[in-house]
Design a protein around this motif. Structure first.
Motif, PDB file in Angstrom:
ATOM      1  N   ALA A  16      42.894   9.811  26.396  1.00  0.00           N
ATOM      2  CA  ALA A  16      42.588  10.492  25.058  1.00  0.00           C
ATOM      3  C   ALA A  16      42.182   9.716  23.926  1.00  0.00           C
ATOM      4  N   VAL A  17      43.160   8.519  23.866  1.00  0.00           N
ATOM      5  CA  VAL A  17      42.937   7.718  22.737  1.00  0.00           C
ATOM      6  C   VAL A  17      41.508   6.713  23.017  1.00  0.00           C
ATOM      7  N   VAL A  18      41.248   6.528  24.403  1.00  0.00           N
ATOM      8  CA  VAL A  18      40.153   5.821  24.657  1.00  0.00           C
ATOM      9  C   VAL A  18      38.874   6.675  24.300  1.00  0.00           C
ATOM     10  N   THR A  19      38.882   7.848  24.594  1.00  0.00           N
ATOM     11  CA  THR A  19      37.899   8.846  24.245  1.00  0.00           C
ATOM     12  C   THR A  19      37.515   8.743  22.864  1.00  0.00           C
ATOM     13  N   VAL A  20      38.577   8.803  22.053  1.00  0.00           N
ATOM     14  CA  VAL A  20      38.509   8.954  20.447  1.00  0.00           C
ATOM     15  C   VAL A  20      37.796   7.487  20.064  1.00  0.00           C
ATOM     16  N   LEU A  21      38.635   6.513  20.611  1.00  0.00           N
ATOM     17  CA  LEU A  21      38.055   5.141  20.017  1.00  0.00           C
ATOM     18  C   LEU A  21      36.680   4.630  20.643  1.00  0.00           C
ATOM     19  N   SER A  22      36.114   5.173  21.870  1.00  0.00           N
ATOM     20  CA  SER A  22      34.962   4.762  22.373  1.00  0.00           C
ATOM     21  C   SER A  22      33.928   5.800  21.825  1.00  0.00           C
ATOM     22  N   SER A  23      34.116   6.775  21.297  1.00  0.00           N
ATOM     23  CA  SER A  23      33.254   7.775  20.745  1.00  0.00           C
ATOM     24  C   SER A  23      33.176   7.063  19.391  1.00  0.00           C
ATOM     25  N   LEU A  24      33.965   6.322  18.820  1.00  0.00           N
ATOM     26  CA  LEU A  24      33.719   5.742  17.436  1.00  0.00           C
ATOM     27  C   LEU A  24      32.865   4.649  17.646  1.00  0.00           C
ATOM     28  N   LEU A  25      33.251   3.912  18.620  1.00  0.00           N
ATOM     29  CA  LEU A  25      32.235   2.591  18.610  1.00  0.00           C
ATOM     30  C   LEU A  25      30.950   3.117  18.936  1.00  0.00           C
TER      31      LEU A  25
END
Lengths: 231, 1230
Positions: free
Chosen positions: B316-325
């Protein structure tokens, strides 16, 4: 089976003891719970006040009279306790009003949502302090929209809205009086003596603290529910 | 409304198909998503690193003017910091020196000693340079930046750095700018190196500072290859005096012409250090991050019911972070450069994008029915939540769009980022997170499948009610001692200690924490030892005290700060670091002019570590800038003769092999050889370290690996008497209140034991069968051997009965004697083999009266049937009776049919000559005992309250019956010759009364009807499978309508009970079958002489798993819902995980007691030992309690152990049986 009966007896005995002592315990619990909640809310209020004041001070929005404490807290010493007390009152008032109105607040009652709310509140403060707006009207309108959005996203209760408005109005009034008496002043007042976005900030703060207070009250509510189940 | 409904349906259907797709092709989708993320993040590489790195601005030298204080004109070209005079002008003199031509007489030290020595003359030159023209006389002293004091952090370099006067830095500082010291220095390299910090450093060192070029490019080392020494002389000037600098430049060029240097001279680089973020400004930022983390924590805490909570939270965190990136990357790709401070808006972006959708998805998928296929679950979960997800997303987009129309640039930019972030987040949720979720769910299903399904299917029925048909309540026994099993989470495994250590490590995540703490400490040390970092701190303090940003920068305020801070930054940022290779190439190759290196471009290539150094200096130069003037190149050519002259006498000692080597070719090779040697050393060291690491890991593996396949696990020391078991906390369960009941009566070793929960039948070697009440331990009936039976009408039995009658009259004395006996025994084992006296009477007062009357009336009326003959059994019996005056079945027999006792056998025709045939197999169901004899005869005896009468027998077979199974009304007999006989027991009830007893406890036996003595029972052979096996059948088990036989011909066969049809022949063992387990849930396990244990699927006949567990035969096998327990001839009890086939642990048994164990509940194991039984917690291998069966039987091992339904254990040691009531097991379920 003898063991079964023995166990049952034990359970019965325990529950009877429990019900006998639970009334007194519940009252004591409630008081302690209230005190703990109040303390927690106070601390949260103090912390937020310190942090947000820091934001304001960095932008030279407020000017406090020079003081020994000023270098440490970057504001007058009485601001954080006041904010803490106010937040404790608000945080206790919200669940209380909910109970008076008869229905507990159920919309998005979880800690993650509360944290989101706090983050948005800090964000609103951040925006008011750091973002360059063309004029004050724009700034105030934006912040007002944001505050209403905050209420719509995380609260959506009429009691919350009413209380928010009332407290925001009172707080703005108090600030006006304080500034009028010269305890501190704003650098560029555009709304009598203060900034016009102050009511919005107060409103958002009330919603946030109410959300925290309600979430804290959830624990007590749960405990009471469990107890009634047990009895 | 209809439109909305339609839309809703369409969205739902679309999500459904999407979910199917994701769950079907997880790996390609994840790969595709990863590629997408990387592609979108690619533009981020071009962005400058976040932080406050220096900014450069280049102007021409020719028309240089000190920029005005107030900005004017076109501000587009000039950065806004470029105003006012710089803090300092940096002028560098780049010196290239080489000994040429190289001579064979020279040693490596000569390559840099003499060139370095030239620095002193050059320094003098610069210091003494005076430019005089019409405006006056100017020297360096007048122009340069004056130093008054050193920073406290640089005190240790006090000797080296200029403390007073001009800030002039050169390698000469190592020797206090004194030629004499240099000349007398025996080891130049050591002098240079002694100030180098040890360890890994990213910032500039003193060597970099003084030499002005990067350490590797100085050429000051023994094995430099091109023997060109490069260094700079750096001076900081307060004022920019064109004429002075021009004259200095021309003077130096004239003195030391560097013919082929192509450095351009028309550019001036201004370096600006951004304002550093103060601690006060960091506090709100830190607060927002804390809130962010709290939000993430509280959000991910809600993920539940999945295989790996942490994995999903990470996803979940990866999803959010990579969407930001991705959003930032996409925005940059389309030409939007982020002007906002990324670190500040980042938390708000995360909060806006949120983790809600992810959580909603997870919850929805998890709440779908478990028994569906994974694909369908994902699809359903997605489509259930599709509408709300779409609605939320639309709402958020609307809000953001509204924000976009505020027309505030900052908010607009934020909104733009948020929109792109939301869309990419949606994309990632749908593709990445859904797929990860499907993988996770699948993993959970795989893991739980084996565990859950049998548990559901094999749910034991409710505890049976009172079992006994008799009305008499069980005699009160001391309330059973309770063994409390704690919840697993609070207990340590009674596994091997090393395993426990590993579990502890895993539980506390110690390794990760240690690594984390180590990293933090390492970073801390790095910061502490890092001179630049230290200086940052000090400089921050200084700059706080005296704000450098002020316009009127007092000279004295800067000076103390400057010498420490500035040179590092300026020297490193100099573009000369890069052209040096080109220059040196020129020097060594002599002549060719290379393409001119562009200082601007090369300055862009300043490494990140240098950037960091500059970053650190920014406190000093807060909001100011410095200007770097074009370098003055200087070249020295040192002749070999000069080099030899300046040689220090000790220099030759450093490299004698090189000097003595006559070969001219050796010299060029000398350096490589040396480097190679170091290379080899490093390689060898690395190899050794690797080997060591592998060995260490191997040792760790050997030590810690829980899966010691097929090997003996830890041997649990059996506890001696008095050695109380206690757990880690010193808690030992209360001393046993379990007192075993001894059942005595057999006079030879007990051969067979059978039980149906209520009753217990035992048969000794003499062929005597005794039936016991499993609740009270009373002996209900004695069925003697046939020979015995025949002689039962003879004098012996007469005598006995007479004695019985007498015993009734002497009841009081008997009881007294018994009491004395018990008192004299001295240990708390109650003897219950004989009529149970006081307790029984206490319970059943009415019975005693009845007994009295009945026996008094008819003692001698037993009709003796005349038959005679020597009967060993009778003799033994008599002797036994004399030995022990208490005879068993007297009092327990209820009175109504006293006449029938034992005498009723007389009318049955008996086989006259089978007294030597032993009972090989015994089964007990309901009131019927089936006994299989070695002669091949099957007997069915009926037992009820009084009689142990033989109701029917079948003598069709000739071969001995090796095993019997009695299920419902069918008896299956396996014979020695490998044939299998199916019998049906028919009851013809005269009264039609068929009373059913309560279903026995463990669900293994169906409720069996009670047969009364009035029924006519016939036993008919319905089918005989002649060649069921090629070799003798060794094991026979029946359950769930299946009969399973195991034979010595290595096969297991499964028959259907109803029509005796062979369903499967299971092959897989390489030895005879010695043990089989089957239960109601169709779990089939078999063990063979090869020590292998196979698990079979009874429905398909396929082998589920196959493990080699024992050395020697597997003697006994039991399965529980989670594990398989086996014992072998090696006296080891092994507990295996049923689903994975991994050995969990093993228990070492006493010699000869290997096969005696039983499972009481799913978590309680009983094993027999030397005169004792032990209770183990099955899940953890904890020894819970050991119960000693008797003082005298210390040396005798428990050979058989039968677990009864009411949780009593019957063990057989020698000729005695012992009834142990298991403490009620109380499982704490949290």
């Amino acid at each position: 089976m003898p063991t079964c009966t023995a166990k049952e007896e034990q359970v019965l005995w325990k529950s009877s003891v429990h019900s006998r002592g639970s009334y007194n315990a519940a009252i004591a619990d409630q008081t302690a719970n209230l005190a703990i909640r109040g303390l927690l809310l106070f601390l949260i209020g103090v912390f937020l006040a310190l942090v947000l004041n820091l934001l304001q001070v960095q932008r030279n929005v407020t000017l406090f009279p020079p003081d020994g404490f000023a270098s440490i807290f970057s504001s007058a010493w009485w601001v954080p306790p006041c904010c803490g007390t106010a937040s404790a009152v608000i945080g206790l008032l919200y669940p209380c009003i909910d109970r008076l109105l008869g229905e507990p607040h159920k919309f998005k009652r979880e800690w993650s949502s509360v944290m989101r709310c706090v983050a948005v509140f800090v964000g609103i403060n951040h925006a008011s302090a750091k973002v360059d707006f063309a004029n004050n009207v724009q700034l105030s309108l934006t912040l007002a929209a944001l505050s209403i959005g905050l209420w719509w996203t995380f609260d959506r209760s009429c009691s919350g809205l009413g209380l928010g408005f009332a407290i925001a109005f009172l707080a703005t009034l108090t600030t006006q009086l304080l500034v009028y008496n010269g305890l501190f002043q704003y650098t560029s007042p555009d709304f009598l003596y203060v900034r016009s976005w102050l009511p919005c900030i107060f409103f958002a703060g009330v919603i946030t603290m109410g959300s925290i207070g309600r979430q804290l009250a959830m624990y007590e509510y749960k405990v009471v529910q469990e107890k009634t189940h047990q009895d | 409304m209809t439109v909305r409904e339609k839309l809703r349906q369409k969205i739902s259907a679309g999500f459904y198909w999407h979910g199917l797709l994701c769950a079907s092709y997880p790996v390609p989708i994840i790969l595709f998503t990863a590629v997408c993320i990387l592609t979108c993040c690619y533009p981020l590489l071009k962005l400058p690193l976040p932080g406050t790195g220096p900014v450069e601005f280049t102007t021409g030298v020719r028309d240089y003017m000190v920029p005005p204080q107030e900005p004017s004109g076109d501000p587009g070209e000039r950065p806004d910091w470029y105003r006012g005079p710089p803090v300092a002008y940096i002028q560098q003199v780049l010196v290239k020196a080489a000994v040429s031509p190289w001579d064979n007489r020279l040693v490596p030290v000569d390559a840099f000693r003499s060139p370095l020595g030239r620095v002193f003359s050059l320094l003098d030159e610069i210091r003494n340079h005076v430019h005089s023209d019409s405006s006056g006389v100017r020297s360096l002293e007048a122009l340069c930046l004056q130093v008054t004091d050193l920073l406290p952090g640089l005190r240790r370099m006090q000797a080296l750095l200029p403390e007073h006067g001009c800030l002039l830095v050169s390698p000469g500082n190592y020797w206090q700018n004194q030629r004499e010291l240099f000349d007398s220095d025996p080891d130049l390299l050591r002098t240079v190196q002694q100030y180098e910090p040890k360890g890994l450093h990213t910032s500039a060192t003193l060597k970099d500072l003084l030499f002005g070029v990067h350490g590797k490019q100085t050429g000051v080392s023994l094995n430099s290859r091109n023997r060109v020494v490069t260094y700079t002389i750096t001076m900081a000037l307060r004022h920019y005096d064109v004429r002075f600098l021009g004259s200095l430049r021309s003077r130096l060029k004239q003195l030391h012409p560097s013919a082929n240097c192509s450095l351009r001279e028309e550019h001036m680089v201004h370096v600006h250090f951004k304002e550093e973020i103060g601690v006060a400004e960091l506090i709100p930022l830190v607060t927002t991050y804390i809130i962010l983390f709290a939000y993430i924590y509280f959000s991910t805490r809600k993920i539940d019911m999945v295989k790996s909570k942490w994995g999903l939270a990470l996803a979940a965190v990866v999803t959010v972070l990579s969407s930001l990136l991705m959003s930032v990357g996409l925005c940059t790709l389309f030409g939007l450069t982020p002007t906002l401070n990324g670190g500040e808006i980042f938390p708000y972006l995360v909060v806006v994008i949120g983790l809600e959708n992810v959580l909603v998805l997870t919850k929805s998928v998890v709440s779908t029915p478990v028994d569906l296929e994974v694909k369908l679950r994902i699809a359903q979960g997605l489509s259930n939540e599709s509408w709300s997800i779409m609605k939320n997303m639309a709402t958020e987009l609307c809000i953001i769009l509204i924000g976009y129309f505020t027309l505030v640039p900052a908010i607009q930019e934020f909104c733009l980022f948020a929109v792109v972030g939301l869309v990419s987040d949606f994309f990632l949720q749908m593709l990445f997170f859904t797929t990860v979720l499907s993988i996770d769910i699948r993993r959970m299903e795989l893991a739980d499948l084996n565990r859950r399904l049998p548990a559901e299917a094999g749910m034991p029925p409710a505890k049976p009610g009172p079992l006994r048909p008799r009305e008499t309540p069980p005699p009160p026994r001391p309330s059973p001692h309770t063994i409390t099993l704690q919840t697993p989470a609070f207990r340590n495994l009674r596994l091997p200690k090393r395993l426990r250590v590993v579990y502890f490590l895993a539980r506390t995540r110690l390794a990760q924490r240690i690594i984390m703490a180590g990293t933090v400490i390492w970073i801390g040390i790095l910061l502490y030892t890092d001179p630049a970092g230290l200086r940052t701190y000090l400089a921050a303090q200084v700059s706080e005290q005296s704000p450098l940003g002020g316009a009127g920068l007092p000279h004295l305020a800067v000076a103390p700060v400057f010498p420490g801070g500035d040179p590092t930054g300026t020297l490193n940022v100099l573009p000369q670091a890069d052209p040096t290779p080109a220059l040196s190439e020129n020097l060594s190759q002599g002549g060719r002019v290379p393409p001119a290196p562009d200082p601007e471009r090369s300055s862009a290539g300043v490494s990140s570590s240098q950037l960091r150094v500059l970053h650190c200096e920014s406190h000093v130069l807060c909001r100011r800038y410095i200007s770097i003037l074009p370098v003055i190149p200087v070249t020295f050519h040192v002749t070999p003769r000069e080099a030899l002259e300046t040689r220090h006498p000790q220099d030759t000692r450093h490299a004698p092999p090189l000097q003595t080597d006559p070969s001219p070719n050796a010299l060029p090779h000398g350096a490589p050889v040396q480097t190679d040697l170091t290379l080899y050393k490093v390689a060898a060291l690395g190899l050794a370290a690797g080997v060591l690491l592998v060995l260490l890991l191997f040792c760790l593996y050997r030590l810690l690996c829980p899966r010691n396949y097929g090997q003996n696990g830890v041997q649990h020391g059996r506890r001696r008497r008095g050695d109380l078991p206690c757990d880690d906390y010193g808690y030992s369960p209360p001393v046993s209140e379990i007192s075993p009941l001894l059942l005595r009566g057999h006079n030879m070793d007990i051969e067979c034991l059978a039980s149906d929960g209520m009753l217990l039948a035992s048969c000794c070697l003499a062929g005597q069968i005794r039936v016991w009440d499993a609740q009270t331990g009373d002996c209900l009936t004695v069925i003697p051997n046939h020979g015995l039976r025949r002689c039962s009408s003879s004098g012996g039995w007469e005598h006995r009965d007479g004695w019985d009658a007498g015993a009734v009259t002497d009841l009081e004395t008997l009881g007294g004697a018994e009491g004395q006996d018990a008192g004299g025994a001295g240990y708390p084992v109650r003897r219950r083999a004989a009529p149970s006296r006081p307790t029984l009477f206490g319970d059943q007062p009415d019975l005693t009266a009845l007994i009295d009357t009945s026996f008094g009336q008819q003692p001698p009326s037993q009709a003796p049937s005349a038959s005679s003959g020597f009967d060993f059994g009778g003799l033994v019996e008599r002797a036994y009776l004399e030995h022990e005056p208490s005879v068993s079945p007297v009092f327990s027999a209820p009175p109504p049919q006293p006449v029938q006792r034992r005498r009723s056998l007389g009318d049955q025709p008996m086989a006259p000559t089978d007294w030597d045939s032993a009972v090989w197999a015994l089964e007990l169901r309901g009131n019927l005992i089936a006994a299989g004899r070695s002669s091949g005869k099957l007997e069915v005896c009926l037992w009820d309250a009084v009689e142990g009468s033989l109701r029917c027998s079948n003598e069709d077979g000739v071969s001995g019956i090796t095993a019997l199974a009695f299920l419902n009304n069918r008896i299956v007999a396996a014979r020695l010759n490998g044939s299998l006989d199916f019998f049906t027991v028919d009851i013809n009830k005269p009264l039609g009364l068929l009373q059913y007893r309560g279903g026995p406890g463990r669900g293994s036996m169906p409720p069996s009807p009670c047969y009364s003595s009035d029924d006519v029972i016939s036993c008919q052979l319905t089918r005989s499978v002649q060649c069921a096996h090629q070799k003798p059948i060794t094991v026979l088990r029946a359950a769930a309508g299946r009969v399973v036989t195991g034979s010595q011909d290595h096969t297991v066969r499964v028959y259907r009970l109803e029509d005796s049809c062979c369903l499967f022949t299971l092959q897989g063992h390489s030895g005879g079958i010695t043990a089989i387990y089957i239960d109601q849930t169709m779990v089939l396990a078999s063990g063979g002489q090869d020590g292998a244990i196979c698990l079979w699927d009874v429905l398909t006949g396929s082998r589920v798993s196959h493990v080699y567990g024992h050395r020697g035969d597997v003697t006994s096998l039991v399965c529980t819902t989670s594990c398989v327990i086996s014992s072998g001839l090696d006296d080891l009890i092994c507990i295996w995980d049923r689903s994975t086939g991994i050995k969990l642990y093993s228990i070492q048994q006493v010699l000869g007691c290997g096969a005696s164990f039983g499972v009481i509940s799913d978590s309680l194991l009983v094993t027999g030992g030397q005169g004792c039984v032990s209770f183990w917690d099955l899940n953890f291998g904890d020894l819970l309690q050991t119960v000693y069966l008797g003082a005298s039987s210390e040396g005798q091992g428990v050979r058989q152990l039968v677990v009864l339904d009411n949780a009593a254990i019957v063990c057989d040691f020698g000729s005695e049986l012992s009834l142990v009531y298991v403490p009620s097991v109380l499982e704490k379920l949290d």
